[in-house]
Design a protein around this motif. Sequence first.
Motif, PDB file in Angstrom:
ATOM      1  N   GLY A  77       0.849  -1.184   0.000  1.00  0.00           N
ATOM      2  CA  GLY A  77       0.000   0.000   0.000  1.00  0.00           C
ATOM      3  C   GLY A  77       0.876   1.222   0.000  1.00  0.00           C
ATOM      4  N   ASP A  79       2.388   4.609   1.704  1.00  0.00           N
ATOM      5  CA  ASP A  79       2.560   5.279   2.994  1.00  0.00           C
ATOM      6  C   ASP A  79       2.481   6.803   2.851  1.00  0.00           C
ATOM      7  OD1 ASP A  79       4.986   5.842   1.886  1.00  0.00           O
ATOM      8  OD2 ASP A  79       6.158   4.569   3.230  1.00  0.00           O
ATOM      9  N   PRO A 167      20.905  -8.568  -4.029  1.00  0.00           N
ATOM     10  CA  PRO A 167      22.306  -8.575  -3.597  1.00  0.00           C
ATOM     11  C   PRO A 167      23.062  -9.725  -4.270  1.00  0.00           C
ATOM     12  CG  PRO A 167      20.846  -9.272  -1.808  1.00  0.00           C
ATOM     13  CD  PRO A 167      19.975  -8.906  -2.960  1.00  0.00           C
ATOM     14  N   THR A 201      15.049  -4.529   5.543  1.00  0.00           N
ATOM     15  CA  THR A 201      14.104  -3.979   6.521  1.00  0.00           C
ATOM     16  C   THR A 201      13.690  -2.565   6.082  1.00  0.00           C
ATOM     17  OG1 THR A 201      15.973  -3.213   7.841  1.00  0.00           O
ATOM     18  CG2 THR A 201      15.018  -5.321   8.465  1.00  0.00           C
ATOM     19  N   GLY A 202      13.390  -2.431   4.771  1.00  0.00           N
ATOM     20  CA  GLY A 202      12.977  -1.132   4.231  1.00  0.00           C
ATOM     21  C   GLY A 202      11.455  -1.018   4.160  1.00  0.00           C
ATOM     22  N   ALA A 203      11.000  -0.039   3.367  1.00  0.00           N
ATOM     23  CA  ALA A 203       9.564   0.277   3.289  1.00  0.00           C
ATOM     24  C   ALA A 203       8.735  -0.897   2.775  1.00  0.00           C
ATOM     25  CB  ALA A 203       9.367   1.493   2.384  1.00  0.00           C
ATOM     26  N   SER A 204       9.330  -1.745   1.927  1.00  0.00           N
ATOM     27  CA  SER A 204       8.569  -2.893   1.410  1.00  0.00           C
ATOM     28  C   SER A 204       8.483  -3.989   2.475  1.00  0.00           C
ATOM     29  CB  SER A 204       9.230  -3.458   0.142  1.00  0.00           C
ATOM     30  OG  SER A 204       9.294  -2.477  -0.861  1.00  0.00           O
ATOM     31  N   ARG A 224      20.335  -5.320   8.098  1.00  0.00           N
ATOM     32  CA  ARG A 224      21.659  -4.681   8.012  1.00  0.00           C
ATOM     33  C   ARG A 224      21.664  -3.392   8.811  1.00  0.00           C
ATOM     34  NH1 ARG A 224      24.239  -3.966   2.114  1.00  0.00           N
ATOM     35  NH2 ARG A 224      22.597  -2.402   1.936  1.00  0.00           N
ATOM     36  N   THR A 225      20.557  -2.642   8.698  1.00  0.00           N
ATOM     37  CA  THR A 225      20.454  -1.361   9.401  1.00  0.00           C
ATOM     38  C   THR A 225      19.067  -1.278  10.028  1.00  0.00           C
ATOM     39  OG1 THR A 225      21.752  -0.424   7.587  1.00  0.00           O
ATOM     40  CG2 THR A 225      20.776   1.146   9.124  1.00  0.00           C
ATOM     41  N   LYS A 310      17.236   8.051   6.214  1.00  0.00           N
ATOM     42  CA  LYS A 310      16.614   7.071   5.311  1.00  0.00           C
ATOM     43  C   LYS A 310      15.111   7.337   5.353  1.00  0.00           C
ATOM     44  CE  LYS A 310      19.691   3.165   6.223  1.00  0.00           C
ATOM     45  NZ  LYS A 310      19.899   2.450   4.971  1.00  0.00           N
ATOM     46  N   ARG A 311      14.385   6.741   4.439  1.00  0.00           N
ATOM     47  CA  ARG A 311      12.936   6.948   4.430  1.00  0.00           C
ATOM     48  C   ARG A 311      12.332   6.517   5.780  1.00  0.00           C
ATOM     49  NH1 ARG A 311       9.191   7.503   0.189  1.00  0.00           N
ATOM     50  NH2 ARG A 311       7.092   6.926   0.808  1.00  0.00           N
ATOM     51  N   GLY A 358      13.692  -8.135   0.209  1.00  0.00           N
ATOM     52  CA  GLY A 358      13.084  -6.795   0.243  1.00  0.00           C
ATOM     53  C   GLY A 358      14.222  -5.795   0.137  1.00  0.00           C
ATOM     54  N   GLY A 360      15.185  -3.582  -2.240  1.00  0.00           N
ATOM     55  CA  GLY A 360      15.133  -2.297  -2.931  1.00  0.00           C
ATOM     56  C   GLY A 360      15.385  -2.369  -4.434  1.00  0.00           C
ATOM     57  N   TRP A 474      19.760   4.714  -0.176  1.00  0.00           N
ATOM     58  CA  TRP A 474      19.700   4.664  -1.643  1.00  0.00           C
ATOM     59  C   TRP A 474      19.525   6.055  -2.246  1.00  0.00           C
ATOM     60  CZ3 TRP A 474      15.192   6.463  -3.777  1.00  0.00           C
ATOM     61  CH2 TRP A 474      14.023   6.350  -3.047  1.00  0.00           C
TER      62      TRP A 474
END
Length: 519
Positions: A77, A79, A167, A201-204, A224-225, A310-311, A358, A360, A474
Amino acid sequence: MSASTESRAVREHGQPEPASALLPLPAHARTVIVGSGFAGLGMAIRLKQQGQHDFVVLERAADIGGTWRDNTYPGCGCDVASQLYSYSFASNPDWSHSYAPQPEILDYLHDVADRYAVGAHLRFRAELLDACWDEDAALWRLRTARGELTAQVLVAAMGPLSDPAMPELPGLARFAGPAFHSARWDHSVDLRGKRVGVIGTGASAIQFVPQIAAQLSALTVFQRTAPWVLPRTNAPIPPARRRAYRRVPVLQRVARGLRYSGGELLVLGFSGRTALLRLLERQGRALLERQVRDPQLRAKLTPEFALGCKRILFSNTWYPTLADPKSDVVTSPLVEVTPTGVRTADGTLHTLDALIFGTGFHVTDMAVGARVRGRVGQRLDDVWRGSPQAYRGTTVAGFPNLFLLVGPNTGLGHTSIVYMIESQLRYVEGALRYLERTGAASLEVRPDLQDAYNAEVQRRMAGSVWTAGGCDSWYLDETGRNSTLWPDFTFRFRALVRRFDPAAYRVTYRRAEGVAESG
Ligand code: NAP
């Protein structure tokens, strides 16, 4: 049936249409738009609204929608508030929630494509393979997956978040179970009862991980972060309010305006006034403390950079999912993939049945760079050398009659990209009108003005949370420069591109014997 509707039928039945159902490519179009996401579709609609019909939209897939077609992962969805996530000229009173789910956004795009009768201009499965500017003929020579054509103007609307980044993990090809990227979700894989590893562990990831967790026997998240996560405030939009928006559209415009203004306040924080960001960081820490009791896990999940670098992510279910006893958060770096799992630097082999990335997208190394060649045959990649630059995010010296939508330094971390896209559309429309009015053959931005513009963008970027926030994101390209984000209020960008500025361009005119330069 319009081509758009036809493709919707294809989508619904999951069958690719036969080649005979595809509209033929013309030999020449005045304008060729590449991509049919928010940007490409928006350009097509604006051309139609202005009575311009000599254009085609090349789309590599069999449907429109860009990122909202490709990302079908569970829980996908937006954000960004749905009030802002539509074209200003085609508001949608029917959003079900304050943050719209992916199927609704894709339906919205189909709806506007139908409403503005864009279908006849769409060419599916026509991926752009190569675009070369022919200086003598003053036109673009385009090679696509479905043949060749020429164009006076090329509008690249391929989007920076369209090519998934995987990766390079040794052994990945040997993994015995299913492995896929979140933007190419494999819906044929039954995850029930499986041990699943998620990388990223990003937005997705933050959207799909809580959605799939309940059905798994074990979840391993490779982090990773640790990101900043704030509470999510998604609520249904009551039917009465939707009816009101439909009957009195100005009400929705007011709601949109309020949302927009609230979002712009964040820019103050991002650009260096950090008190606002500290307030949000407190909210993030409070959420973590409330939802994660285990101090060791809490330490792992505590971000070590300034919020906004980061976002910012929004979720009420991310931390509880990771705190569940069947979840494991692994912070040791990935070393290799084996047929049965993933080995990390601490020597542990994490046994897994399926692996989901996930991780990116190719943003600063986007596909357009390798495929578009300019006046002296140089590729955008050769010119950019890992650090994309454009004038006002849209035009590039050496590449006449090329317009990039969502080009360098037009990305955002705080509000709707549709606002930036619409701003750019106006600029491109102005350029097209100028070409038509003057009979000019081509427009090429002056390199000195492009350089000065970028120096100014980077001057505004300096000291912002994106460059001084202590993270690697990114947004930064391989040279460490932020070539992705617009570092100011979005209304300032709109003001910059409100009018096309021919004085910033080298203009050529076609003469009987060829193309001549003037100014
Ligand atoms: P992303 O933000 O780039 O996150 C990628 C994740 O994968 C990061 O956690 C990253 O770690 C990790 N990663 C990448 N390569 C890795 C490697 N080799 N080893 C270990 N970890 C690795 O990607 P995304 O989550 O797909 O989101 C991309 C963008 O799409 C977002 O920023 C947003 O603009 C857009 N998006 C928007 C929405 C929305 O609701 N509007 C939803 C989803 C996505 P590091 O943090 O250490 O780099």
